[in-house]
Design a protein around this motif. Structure first.
Motif, PDB file in Angstrom:
ATOM      1  N   SER A 107       0.816  -1.218   0.000  1.00  0.00           N
ATOM      2  CA  SER A 107       0.000   0.000   0.000  1.00  0.00           C
ATOM      3  C   SER A 107       0.847   1.264   0.000  1.00  0.00           C
ATOM      4  O   SER A 107       0.424   2.295  -0.523  1.00  0.00           O
ATOM      5  N   CYS A 108       2.051   1.195   0.580  1.00  0.00           N
ATOM      6  CA  CYS A 108       2.927   2.381   0.671  1.00  0.00           C
ATOM      7  C   CYS A 108       4.373   1.996   0.342  1.00  0.00           C
ATOM      8  O   CYS A 108       5.251   2.051   1.217  1.00  0.00           O
ATOM      9  N   PRO A 109       4.651   1.587  -0.905  1.00  0.00           N
ATOM     10  CA  PRO A 109       6.005   1.118  -1.242  1.00  0.00           C
ATOM     11  C   PRO A 109       7.066   2.194  -1.062  1.00  0.00           C
ATOM     12  O   PRO A 109       8.199   1.896  -0.660  1.00  0.00           O
ATOM     13  N   GLY A 110       6.720   3.455  -1.339  1.00  0.00           N
ATOM     14  CA  GLY A 110       7.700   4.529  -1.213  1.00  0.00           C
ATOM     15  C   GLY A 110       8.155   4.722   0.223  1.00  0.00           C
ATOM     16  O   GLY A 110       9.352   4.869   0.512  1.00  0.00           O
ATOM     17  N   LEU A 111       7.208   4.725   1.151  1.00  0.00           N
ATOM     18  CA  LEU A 111       7.554   4.905   2.562  1.00  0.00           C
ATOM     19  C   LEU A 111       8.361   3.721   3.074  1.00  0.00           C
ATOM     20  O   LEU A 111       9.342   3.894   3.815  1.00  0.00           O
ATOM     21  N   PHE A 112       7.982   2.510   2.686  1.00  0.00           N
ATOM     22  CA  PHE A 112       8.717   1.325   3.132  1.00  0.00           C
ATOM     23  C   PHE A 112      10.137   1.326   2.582  1.00  0.00           C
ATOM     24  O   PHE A 112      11.070   0.875   3.254  1.00  0.00           O
ATOM     25  N   ILE A 170      11.246  15.189   1.714  1.00  0.00           N
ATOM     26  CA  ILE A 170      11.559  13.777   1.942  1.00  0.00           C
ATOM     27  C   ILE A 170      12.787  13.642   2.834  1.00  0.00           C
ATOM     28  O   ILE A 170      12.827  12.817   3.750  1.00  0.00           O
ATOM     29  N   SER A 171      13.812  14.455   2.610  1.00  0.00           N
ATOM     30  CA  SER A 171      15.029  14.387   3.421  1.00  0.00           C
ATOM     31  C   SER A 171      14.755  14.706   4.881  1.00  0.00           C
ATOM     32  O   SER A 171      15.326  14.090   5.790  1.00  0.00           O
ATOM     33  N   GLU A 172      13.876  15.659   5.119  1.00  0.00           N
ATOM     34  CA  GLU A 172      13.584  16.050   6.502  1.00  0.00           C
ATOM     35  C   GLU A 172      12.797  14.961   7.231  1.00  0.00           C
ATOM     36  O   GLU A 172      13.049  14.690   8.411  1.00  0.00           O
ATOM     37  N   VAL A 173      11.848  14.332   6.531  1.00  0.00           N
ATOM     38  CA  VAL A 173      11.118  13.221   7.144  1.00  0.00           C
ATOM     39  C   VAL A 173      12.077  12.061   7.408  1.00  0.00           C
ATOM     40  O   VAL A 173      12.020  11.417   8.466  1.00  0.00           O
ATOM     41  N   LYS A 174      12.967  11.807   6.467  1.00  0.00           N
ATOM     42  CA  LYS A 174      13.955  10.736   6.645  1.00  0.00           C
ATOM     43  C   LYS A 174      14.855  11.033   7.841  1.00  0.00           C
ATOM     44  O   LYS A 174      15.272  10.116   8.566  1.00  0.00           O
ATOM     45  N   ALA A 175      15.160  12.300   8.068  1.00  0.00           N
ATOM     46  CA  ALA A 175      15.988  12.685   9.213  1.00  0.00           C
ATOM     47  C   ALA A 175      15.278  12.363  10.528  1.00  0.00           C
ATOM     48  O   ALA A 175      15.906  11.888  11.486  1.00  0.00           O
ATOM     49  N   ILE A 176      13.977  12.616  10.578  1.00  0.00           N
ATOM     50  CA  ILE A 176      13.199  12.304  11.785  1.00  0.00           C
ATOM     51  C   ILE A 176      13.219  10.800  12.055  1.00  0.00           C
ATOM     52  O   ILE A 176      13.435  10.349  13.187  1.00  0.00           O
ATOM     53  N   LEU A 177      13.014   9.991  11.001  1.00  0.00           N
ATOM     54  CA  LEU A 177      13.033   8.537  11.162  1.00  0.00           C
ATOM     55  C   LEU A 177      14.428   8.054  11.553  1.00  0.00           C
ATOM     56  O   LEU A 177      14.575   7.136  12.377  1.00  0.00           O
ATOM     57  N   SER A 178      15.451   8.660  10.992  1.00  0.00           N
ATOM     58  CA  SER A 178      16.826   8.269  11.316  1.00  0.00           C
ATOM     59  C   SER A 178      17.135   8.526  12.788  1.00  0.00           C
ATOM     60  O   SER A 178      17.850   7.747  13.428  1.00  0.00           O
ATOM     61  N   ASP A 332       7.588  25.007   4.039  1.00  0.00           N
ATOM     62  CA  ASP A 332       7.181  24.048   3.019  1.00  0.00           C
ATOM     63  C   ASP A 332       8.366  23.174   2.638  1.00  0.00           C
ATOM     64  O   ASP A 332       9.488  23.360   3.107  1.00  0.00           O
ATOM     65  N   LYS A 333       8.095  22.205   1.777  1.00  0.00           N
ATOM     66  CA  LYS A 333       9.114  21.220   1.417  1.00  0.00           C
ATOM     67  C   LYS A 333      10.291  21.820   0.663  1.00  0.00           C
ATOM     68  O   LYS A 333      11.392  21.266   0.673  1.00  0.00           O
ATOM     69  N   ASP A 334      10.079  22.964   0.005  1.00  0.00           N
ATOM     70  CA  ASP A 334      11.139  23.532  -0.835  1.00  0.00           C
ATOM     71  C   ASP A 334      12.110  24.425  -0.072  1.00  0.00           C
ATOM     72  O   ASP A 334      13.163  24.776  -0.592  1.00  0.00           O
ATOM     73  N   ASN A 383      11.525  16.546  -2.702  1.00  0.00           N
ATOM     74  CA  ASN A 383      10.264  16.018  -3.214  1.00  0.00           C
ATOM     75  C   ASN A 383       9.228  15.937  -2.093  1.00  0.00           C
ATOM     76  O   ASN A 383       9.559  16.000  -0.903  1.00  0.00           O
ATOM     77  N   ASP A 384       7.971  15.786  -2.486  1.00  0.00           N
ATOM     78  CA  ASP A 384       6.859  15.785  -1.540  1.00  0.00           C
ATOM     79  C   ASP A 384       6.749  14.426  -0.843  1.00  0.00           C
ATOM     80  O   ASP A 384       6.474  13.415  -1.491  1.00  0.00           O
TER      81      ASP A 384
END
Length: 692
Positions: A107-112, A170-178, A332-334, A383-384
């Protein structure tokens, strides 16, 4: 903070915590053994009785009955304590997944894919389960926190908050998960991970012990309470208190360890994603949390009118944009941030707790730590991140959240009666309800400011007063923000001094302290000139409003100010009575909801009634003017109480209800005055702007 220092501190603090945890486990195993021994001992005594009886020539019936009663009492006592001590072995608590929607890779291949990259980079396995929640956060948790999980570790689960997916890249969300995975990755943090798991287990044990103690308290409060059903109440209470003290001894030191673990997890995120995206994600979290919290309030209002928003995510994007236009904060993302922005960032707290219960590093400490990892090679994927999940899934999370909110409103709404609202209707409704508030965002700090009491001028003095410049300026707005933060710091320092906040060491204005006396004196000195300007501002605003209102409104202005200032002062004087009554009422409701009939002690009732009577004697009802329903008849009753020669004799329910009514009345009068005053402020401000 340098990485080697952080790592060294984690090892040192971790060993201390681990030693304390091991001591606790020894203590708890000893309790479990005692529980088994009590049951075995009861069995041994029971089996030995026939041998003792066979050696007796004569046994009276009275002695036999007494012996049987003593034997049953012994068994009941041993069973109560034995099972109380042994039961934690058989407790398998699981985390609640309310407000979480489980997703899978299909259902969410990008997030996985992102999660797999982070897990690989941090040396972790993929989470067992991945959930989406309607929050501006991400976290890792365990399903199983029983004592057996020390020996048979459970897999971790991951929760990703959808509130992170708008406003971040995307990089900022990845930073939170990291950062979250960073807590479980580096070798120097293994001790911290072990202690974290054990602390969860201990916390579960404590929760169970407190529930047992609570059940005993409920039983004792009932009229049909029989002491023989609770032979072990006091031993259980004694053991529980000792266990909680032991737990607190460990947990306080564990908070100190967690401070360094946060820094190291931040460093892990910087190495994987880059320091700049990570710093930007930290700076955006506060703004995004406020945005999302405001949207949740809008959704709650919509649900209270029996409507819900099927396009939950699209509704959030719209409201998000409206708030961005209102406060002027571009998130925003940009665009990456390198420092916090917004009102809360203008005057940060001067205090940082180093060794106490609240030891999470401040935002500014974490940013300073991350800046040491900045590299010229830092790159960001702008990216979003919402595309990693998809609008359909995001709306499914939204529906789940709306069902939860509807069921938990002050007046719950039956979901079967809720109808869908189109996005266009939602946007129109939002604009009608919140448009004026958002268009005057700049004034919000002035409107929310507490009006300091001062002597009102008469019309003749006001007429002679020189024309007052517009007081609604950026400088005065910042003055209010500065004073508010200064007062918050002053209160925290006094809580440290009085031990209301358990702190051993803290940093004030860049200097380490263990005693709050000097910082309080310095803070008083810092606040004195600010307070003078802060209180003088109320007089400037008062004069400005009078000079910019028409004659009819001028006549009402003084009455509005009297209402606000007197309601403020009366509310402050009533606070201690209201707080005590609230505390008492909560206790009564708790016991009564469990079928117990409890009443206030005579001393408590007399003290509360006396304080209420004295307060009403000093309350000048005439200053509130004409009071509308539903309070007009109630106010007459309060006047009668104030005329009594001693405290009123009232039932518990009437006494607590009267206090609640007075609190509601003072809030109501303050709202009436503030709402009228708000209209005057907006009117005068808009007129002044249009003239210039």
């Amino acid at each position: 903070m340098r990485a080697e220092i952080v790592s060294s501190n984690i090892k040192r603090e971790g060993m201390v915590v681990l030693t304390r945890v091991i001591l606790f486990l020894v203590y708890y195993v000893a309790l479990i053994i005692i529980g088994f021994l009590l049951l075995v001992g009861a069995g041994w005594v029971t089996l030995s009785i026939p041998d003792h009886l066979s050696g007796l020539e004569h046994i009276s019936v009275r002695s036999l009955i007494g012996g049987v009663i003593l034997l049953l009492a012994m068994w009941w006592f041993c069973i109560q304590i034995g099972f109380y001590l042994i039961k934690p072995l058989f407790i398998f608590p699981k985390s609640s997944n309310d407000n979480r929607l489980e997703i899978n890779e299909s259902s969410c291949p990008g997030l996985f894919s992102m999660i797999r990259d982070v897990a690989r980079a941090t040396g972790n396995k993929m989470p067992k389960h991945v959930y989406l929640s309607p929050e501006v956060n991400a976290c890792v948790f365990y399903n199983n926190t029983s004592i057996w999980s020390v020996f048979f570790p459970a897999r971790k689960n991951l929760v990703v908050g959808t509130g992170l997916l708008h406003g971040m890249s995307i990089s900022e969300v990845k930073a939170i998960l990291s950062h979250e995975f960073g807590h479980f990755s580096q070798q120097s943090m293994r001790i911290g991970t072990i202690t974290y798991r054990l602390m969860l287990i201990i916390h579960t044990m404590i929760e169970y012990a407190q529930k047992q103690q609570q059940k005993d308290a409920i039983a004792r409060s009932k009229e049909d309470y029989a002491w023989y059903w609770h032979l072990a109440v006091y031993p259980i209470s004694f053991i529980t208190k000792r266990t909680i003290s032991f737990y607190n001894w460990i947990e306080k030191k564990n908070r100190s360890l967690s401070r360094y673990m946060e820094f190291e997890a931040d460093s892990v995120a910087c190495k994987i994603v880059g320091a700049k995206p990570f710093i930007s994600s930290l700076c955006k979290l506060d703004i995004l949390s406020n945005r999302f919290s405001a949207y949740e309030n809008v959704i709650a209002d919509t649900l209270s009118k029996e409507h819900y928003v099927p396009g939950y995510w699209q509704g959030y994007v719209f409201v998000y944009g409206q708030f961005s236009k209102s406060d002027g904060l571009r998130v925003d993302k940009d665009g990456m941030l390198d420092a916090p922005i917004g009102d809360s960032a203008k005057f940060p707290s001067k205090i940082s707790i180093v060794d106490g219960w609240n030891t999470h590093p401040t935002l500014y400490e974490r940013i300073d730590n991350a800046r040491q990892c900045i590299s010229a090679d830092d790159k960001a994927d702008n990216n979003d991140p919402a595309e990693l999940v998809g609008v359909e899934t995001l709306d499914a999370v939204g529906e789940m959240r709306q069902r939860f909110i509807a069921a938990n409103l002050q007046e719950p709404v039956d979901w079967q009666k809720v109808s869908a609202m189109s996005l266009n209707d939602f946007e129109t409704s939002f604009t009608n309800d919140y448009g004026e508030q958002l268009s005057h965002f700049f004034l919000s700090v002035f409107i929310e400011k507490r009006i300091h009491s001062f002597a009102l001028l008469d019309d003749e003095d006001l007429t002679k007063t020189e024309r007052v410049k517009n007081p609604f300026t950026e400088a005065n707005r910042n003055l209010i923000l500065q004073y508010q933060q200064g007062v918050d710091d002053w209160r925290l320092l006094n809580q440290i001094k009085t031990k209301a906040v358990d702190v051993t060491h803290f940093i004030y204005d860049g200097k380490l302290y263990s005693d709050a006396d000097e910082p309080i004196a310095l803070q008083d000195e810092y606040l004195e000139p600010i307070f003078k300007r802060w209180s003088d501002l109320d007089v400037e605003i008062y004069k400005f409003l009078w000079q910019n209102l028409d004659e009819n409104e001028k006549n009402r202005l003084n009455a509005v100010y009297w209402t606000i200032m007197y309601a403020n002062d009366a509310s402050q004087a009533f606070d201690s009575i209201k707080s005590r009554a609230y505390e008492i009422n909560n206790g009564l409701v708790f016991y009564q909801s469990h079928g117990s009939h409890v009443t206030l002690k005579e001393e408590t009732s007399v003290t509360l009634a006396t304080n209420l009577w004295k307060f009403l004697q000093n309350l000048d009802f005439d200053l509130f003017g004409d009071v509308e329903e539903p309070f007009s008849k109630i106010v007459d009753r309060w006047k009668q109480i104030s005329l009594l020669k001693q405290y009123p004799r009232m039932s518990d329910a009437d006494l607590l209800n009267t206090i609640s009514e007075i609190a509601s009345f003072l809030d109501y009068m303050l709202d009436v005055g503030k709402n009228q005053w708000r209209k005057y402020v907006i009117q005068a401000y808009d007129n002044n702007i249009s003239e210039h």
